[in-house]
Scaffold this motif. Structure first.
Motif, PDB file in Angstrom:
ATOM      1  N   ARG A  27      33.771  32.017  51.090  1.00 39.77           N
ATOM      2  CA  ARG A  27      32.807  31.166  50.224  1.00 39.77           C
ATOM      3  C   ARG A  27      33.068  29.720  50.722  1.00 39.77           C
ATOM      4  NH1 ARG A  27      32.708  32.998  44.931  1.00 39.77           N
ATOM      5  NH2 ARG A  27      31.386  31.568  44.680  1.00 39.77           N
ATOM      6  N   HIS A  77      45.029  40.577  32.036  1.00 45.08           N
ATOM      7  CA  HIS A  77      44.164  41.483  32.615  1.00 45.08           C
ATOM      8  C   HIS A  77      44.408  42.324  33.736  1.00 45.08           C
ATOM      9  CE1 HIS A  77      39.937  42.598  33.178  1.00 45.08           C
ATOM     10  NE2 HIS A  77      40.093  42.339  34.580  1.00 45.08           N
ATOM     11  N   ASP A 109      37.125  46.847  42.153  1.00 41.82           N
ATOM     12  CA  ASP A 109      36.051  46.257  42.351  1.00 41.82           C
ATOM     13  C   ASP A 109      35.950  44.770  41.822  1.00 41.82           C
ATOM     14  OD1 ASP A 109      32.810  47.182  42.428  1.00 41.82           O
ATOM     15  OD2 ASP A 109      32.907  45.788  40.702  1.00 41.82           O
ATOM     16  N   VAL A 110      35.101  43.901  42.748  1.00 46.63           N
ATOM     17  CA  VAL A 110      34.903  42.520  42.537  1.00 46.63           C
ATOM     18  C   VAL A 110      34.654  42.275  40.953  1.00 46.63           C
ATOM     19  CG1 VAL A 110      32.375  42.246  43.103  1.00 46.63           C
ATOM     20  CG2 VAL A 110      34.214  40.565  43.340  1.00 46.63           C
ATOM     21  N   ASP A 111      33.992  42.982  40.381  1.00 50.56           N
ATOM     22  CA  ASP A 111      33.543  42.822  38.904  1.00 50.56           C
ATOM     23  C   ASP A 111      35.054  42.795  38.001  1.00 50.56           C
ATOM     24  OD1 ASP A 111      31.109  42.312  38.975  1.00 50.56           O
ATOM     25  OD2 ASP A 111      30.469  44.469  39.072  1.00 50.56           O
ATOM     26  N   PHE A 113      38.037  41.387  38.642  1.00 50.23           N
ATOM     27  CA  PHE A 113      38.224  40.100  38.740  1.00 50.23           C
ATOM     28  C   PHE A 113      37.455  39.069  37.916  1.00 50.23           C
ATOM     29  CE2 PHE A 113      40.099  42.300  42.450  1.00 50.23           C
ATOM     30  CZ  PHE A 113      41.425  42.220  42.420  1.00 50.23           C
ATOM     31  N   ARG A 114      36.022  39.165  38.284  1.00 50.65           N
ATOM     32  CA  ARG A 114      35.146  38.302  37.387  1.00 50.65           C
ATOM     33  C   ARG A 114      35.225  38.532  35.780  1.00 50.65           C
ATOM     34  NH1 ARG A 114      30.741  40.217  40.059  1.00 50.65           N
ATOM     35  NH2 ARG A 114      30.978  38.698  41.453  1.00 50.65           N
ATOM     36  N   VAL A 115      35.559  39.941  35.500  1.00 44.72           N
ATOM     37  CA  VAL A 115      35.756  39.719  34.063  1.00 44.72           C
ATOM     38  C   VAL A 115      36.855  39.109  33.427  1.00 44.72           C
ATOM     39  CG1 VAL A 115      36.342  41.923  32.362  1.00 44.72           C
ATOM     40  CG2 VAL A 115      34.280  41.892  33.742  1.00 44.72           C
ATOM     41  N   ILE A 117      38.675  36.715  34.930  1.00 44.38           N
ATOM     42  CA  ILE A 117      38.437  35.067  34.929  1.00 44.38           C
ATOM     43  C   ILE A 117      37.436  34.757  33.971  1.00 44.38           C
ATOM     44  CG2 ILE A 117      37.551  33.226  36.486  1.00 44.38           C
ATOM     45  CD1 ILE A 117      40.293  34.288  37.393  1.00 44.38           C
ATOM     46  N   ASN A 118      36.366  35.378  33.696  1.00 44.70           N
ATOM     47  CA  ASN A 118      35.546  34.999  32.689  1.00 44.70           C
ATOM     48  C   ASN A 118      35.745  34.913  31.201  1.00 44.70           C
ATOM     49  OD1 ASN A 118      33.434  34.377  34.505  1.00 44.70           O
ATOM     50  ND2 ASN A 118      32.365  36.263  34.354  1.00 44.70           N
ATOM     51  N   SER A 119      36.779  36.180  30.844  1.00 45.86           N
ATOM     52  CA  SER A 119      37.500  35.862  29.628  1.00 45.86           C
ATOM     53  C   SER A 119      38.273  34.683  29.382  1.00 45.86           C
ATOM     54  CB  SER A 119      38.099  37.434  29.381  1.00 45.86           C
ATOM     55  OG  SER A 119      39.302  37.600  30.463  1.00 45.86           O
TER      56      SER A 119
END
Length: 133
Positions: A27, A77, A109-111, A113-115, A117-119
């Motif tokens: 990134r 998480h 799955d990358v999601d 980690f996204r969940v 962090i977003n929470s």
């Protein structure tokens, strides 16, 4: 204030260097926009060596109240799921454990980690709304 130097701070800075390199590869724009990092106040994280590293690269640190696992994505998480995954397993060597952990992380799955962090956003807001209680 006395300078705190720990062998763990040096190792943590090495980890931050590997993280910076991974971000640069995966990134690249993120390093230019700025990195926001959350870590607790463990000695390696608050050591002078670490603070100098963070300042050199301009990384922002989210404040993290002591004893607040509800504000640490790894605690709320990740660790429960990892504990369930490892439950009942036995490993002959440390290398066997490391291999299992790498395999487990590689298959998330990358999601996932996204969940996590977003929470964090709603958890921080709840903490603010409750004035830290």
């Amino acid at each position: 204030m006395s300078k705190r130097i720990t062998p763990f701070a040096s190792r943590y800075c090495s980890t931050l260097n590997r993280l910076k390199e991974a971000i640069r590869r995966k990134r690249p724009g993120l390093l230019r926009r700025g990195v926001v990092l959350q870590h607790d106040n463990a000695t390696p994280h608050s050591a002078n060596l670490t603070q100098q590293w963070l300042q050199r690269y301009g990384w922002e640190i989210l404040p993290h109240p002591a004893h607040s696992p509800d504000l640490a994505p790894s605690d709320f998480h990740l660790f429960g799921l990892l504990k369930r995954h490892l439950g009942g397993m036995a490993f002959e060597t440390e290398d066997d454990l490391i291999s299992e952990l790498r395999n487990w992380f590689d298959n998330l799955d990358v999601d996932f980690f996204r969940v996590g962090i977003n929470s964090l956003l709603s958890r921080w807001q709840k903490c603010i709304d409750l004035h830290g209680d």
